[in-house]
Design a protein around this motif. Structure first.
Motif, mmCIF file in Angstrom:
data_model
loop_
_atom_site.group_PDB
_atom_site.id
_atom_site.type_symbol
_atom_site.label_atom_id
_atom_site.label_comp_id
_atom_site.label_asym_id
_atom_site.label_seq_id
_atom_site.Cartn_x
_atom_site.Cartn_y
_atom_site.Cartn_z
ATOM 1 N N THR A 59 0.841 -1.189 0.000
ATOM 2 C CA THR A 59 0.000 0.000 0.000
ATOM 3 C C THR A 59 0.881 1.245 0.000
ATOM 4 O O THR A 59 1.873 1.304 0.729
ATOM 5 C CB THR A 59 -0.904 0.037 1.259
ATOM 6 O OG1 THR A 59 -1.665 -1.161 1.309
ATOM 7 C CG2 THR A 59 -1.835 1.228 1.250
ATOM 8 N N LYS B 117 -0.926 13.364 3.704
ATOM 9 C CA LYS B 117 -1.555 14.687 3.815
ATOM 10 C C LYS B 117 -3.067 14.569 3.644
ATOM 11 O O LYS B 117 -3.832 15.161 4.401
ATOM 12 C CB LYS B 117 -0.982 15.646 2.779
ATOM 13 C CG LYS B 117 -1.553 17.039 2.874
ATOM 14 C CD LYS B 117 -0.876 17.990 1.904
ATOM 15 C CE LYS B 117 -1.447 19.396 2.075
ATOM 16 N NZ LYS B 117 -0.782 20.349 1.185
ATOM 17 N N THR B 118 -3.502 13.793 2.658
ATOM 18 C CA THR B 118 -4.933 13.622 2.401
ATOM 19 C C THR B 118 -5.500 12.371 3.067
ATOM 20 O O THR B 118 -6.713 12.238 3.188
ATOM 21 C CB THR B 118 -5.210 13.510 0.885
ATOM 22 O OG1 THR B 118 -4.597 12.320 0.388
ATOM 23 C CG2 THR B 118 -4.691 14.728 0.137
ATOM 24 N N GLY B 119 -4.613 11.456 3.451
ATOM 25 C CA GLY B 119 -5.061 10.198 4.035
ATOM 26 C C GLY B 119 -5.550 9.203 2.999
ATOM 27 O O GLY B 119 -6.060 8.138 3.339
ATOM 28 N N LYS B 120 -5.397 9.533 1.720
ATOM 29 C CA LYS B 120 -5.905 8.671 0.654
ATOM 30 C C LYS B 120 -4.847 7.675 0.182
ATOM 31 O O LYS B 120 -3.660 7.969 0.181
ATOM 32 C CB LYS B 120 -6.368 9.508 -0.531
ATOM 33 C CG LYS B 120 -7.595 10.322 -0.226
ATOM 34 C CD LYS B 120 -8.079 11.046 -1.451
ATOM 35 C CE LYS B 120 -9.329 11.843 -1.105
ATOM 36 N NZ LYS B 120 -9.799 12.609 -2.253
ATOM 37 N N GLU B 121 -5.344 6.544 -0.232
ATOM 38 C CA GLU B 121 -4.498 5.510 -0.810
ATOM 39 C C GLU B 121 -4.179 5.921 -2.256
ATOM 40 O O GLU B 121 -5.089 6.158 -3.052
ATOM 41 C CB GLU B 121 -5.261 4.195 -0.783
ATOM 42 C CG GLU B 121 -4.467 2.996 -1.119
ATOM 43 C CD GLU B 121 -5.297 1.739 -0.925
ATOM 44 O OE1 GLU B 121 -5.956 1.327 -1.904
ATOM 45 O OE2 GLU B 121 -5.298 1.201 0.202
ATOM 46 N N ILE B 122 -2.898 6.025 -2.575
ATOM 47 C CA ILE B 122 -2.487 6.386 -3.935
ATOM 48 C C ILE B 122 -2.474 5.140 -4.808
ATOM 49 O O ILE B 122 -2.925 5.150 -5.950
ATOM 50 C CB ILE B 122 -1.094 7.044 -3.932
ATOM 51 C CG1 ILE B 122 -1.137 8.346 -3.134
ATOM 52 C CG2 ILE B 122 -0.603 7.286 -5.350
ATOM 53 C CD1 ILE B 122 0.220 8.956 -2.874
ATOM 54 N N TRP B 123 -1.945 4.065 -4.264
ATOM 55 C CA TRP B 123 -1.832 2.816 -5.015
ATOM 56 C C TRP B 123 -1.769 1.666 -4.029
ATOM 57 O O TRP B 123 -1.203 1.793 -2.948
ATOM 58 C CB TRP B 123 -0.566 2.832 -5.875
ATOM 59 C CG TRP B 123 -0.349 1.583 -6.646
ATOM 60 C CD1 TRP B 123 -0.891 1.262 -7.852
ATOM 61 C CD2 TRP B 123 0.459 0.465 -6.265
ATOM 62 N NE1 TRP B 123 -0.465 0.007 -8.239
ATOM 63 C CE2 TRP B 123 0.367 -0.495 -7.285
ATOM 64 C CE3 TRP B 123 1.249 0.185 -5.156
ATOM 65 C CZ2 TRP B 123 1.032 -1.712 -7.229
ATOM 66 C CZ3 TRP B 123 1.913 -1.026 -5.098
ATOM 67 C CH2 TRP B 123 1.801 -1.957 -6.137
ATOM 68 N N ARG C 55 0.382 5.319 0.504
ATOM 69 C CA ARG C 55 -0.629 6.253 1.005
ATOM 70 C C ARG C 55 -0.089 7.678 1.089
ATOM 71 O O ARG C 55 1.026 7.908 1.536
ATOM 72 C CB ARG C 55 -1.080 5.786 2.382
ATOM 73 C CG ARG C 55 -2.226 6.568 2.980
ATOM 74 C CD ARG C 55 -2.735 5.958 4.262
ATOM 75 N NE ARG C 55 -3.076 4.554 4.150
ATOM 76 C CZ ARG C 55 -4.212 4.082 3.628
ATOM 77 N NH1 ARG C 55 -5.096 4.901 3.147
ATOM 78 N NH2 ARG C 55 -4.436 2.784 3.597
ATOM 79 N N ASP C 56 -0.926 8.630 0.655
ATOM 80 C CA ASP C 56 -0.659 10.066 0.791
ATOM 81 C C ASP C 56 -1.067 10.435 2.215
ATOM 82 O O ASP C 56 -2.244 10.356 2.567
ATOM 83 C CB ASP C 56 -1.492 10.833 -0.239
ATOM 84 C CG ASP C 56 -1.329 12.341 -0.173
ATOM 85 O OD1 ASP C 56 -0.889 12.874 0.877
ATOM 86 O OD2 ASP C 56 -1.658 13.000 -1.172
#
Length: 175
Positions: A112, A117-123, A114-115
């Motif tokens: 995994t 700053k945004t808490g979103k999974e990038i890939w 994860r970004d």
């Protein structure tokens, strides 16, 4: 005729084909400059495979030249986390005595990116697999995953390098 050939050659040498060097791009936000790559988890009996693969991923990210890589999650913009789920050995070829002479090694991992700053999974890929072959040197330990991986064989090094290139390209290029 010679003049036409010369003009054509100059045109070909100065024109661009539109292709770029594969695997060197990035679709990450500009604010991601520091990437944390803590030691991957190892859910296998294969000693040190987590360290070998983690180091290769760090080296591949550093080789991209655009990011600073840290071995922990503190103060980073993005985080790579992985678990080595399995290391499997299976016979690939047999000799005239029906004894395995080459083995396949397959490593499966969950990764995994994860970004933070945004808490979103990038890939992410929950079941990323890589396979390579190796020649046996010691028949007594040929099928023993722990003996094989503990020796840091060329197959494990090649596998870890391929793993790192693929994972880093996928993360940075969002494939």
């Amino acid at each position: 005729m010679k003049r036409a050939i010369a003009v054509l050659m100059v045109a070909l040498m100065t024109s661009s084909c539109g292709y770029a060097l594969a695997g060197r791009g990035s679709s990450l936000p500009d604010y991601i400059r520091v990437i944390g790559v803590p030691l991957f988890k190892n859910a296998t009996p294969a000693f040190d495979i987590d360290r070998i693969i983690t180091e290769r991923v760090r080296t591949e990210l550093i080789g991209r030249g655009k990011y600073r890589v840290q071995p922990d999650a503190a103060g980073v913009d993005a985080l790579v986390e992985a678990t080595i789920l399995s290391v499997l050995l299976s016979p690939a070829t047999y000799d005239q005595n029906r004894q395995a002479s080459r083995y396949n090694i397959t490593i499966t991992a969950s990764v995994t990116f994860r970004d933070l700053k945004t808490g979103k999974e990038i890939w992410a890929n929950p079941a990323l697999s890589f396979r390579d072959e190796y020649q046996i040197t010691n028949a007594a330990s040929a099928a023993d995953v722990t003996a094989f991986v503990g020796n840091e064989s060329n197959a494990v090094t090649r596998l870890a390098t391929d793993f790192a290139r693929t994972v880093v390209s996928a993360m940075l290029e969002a494939f």
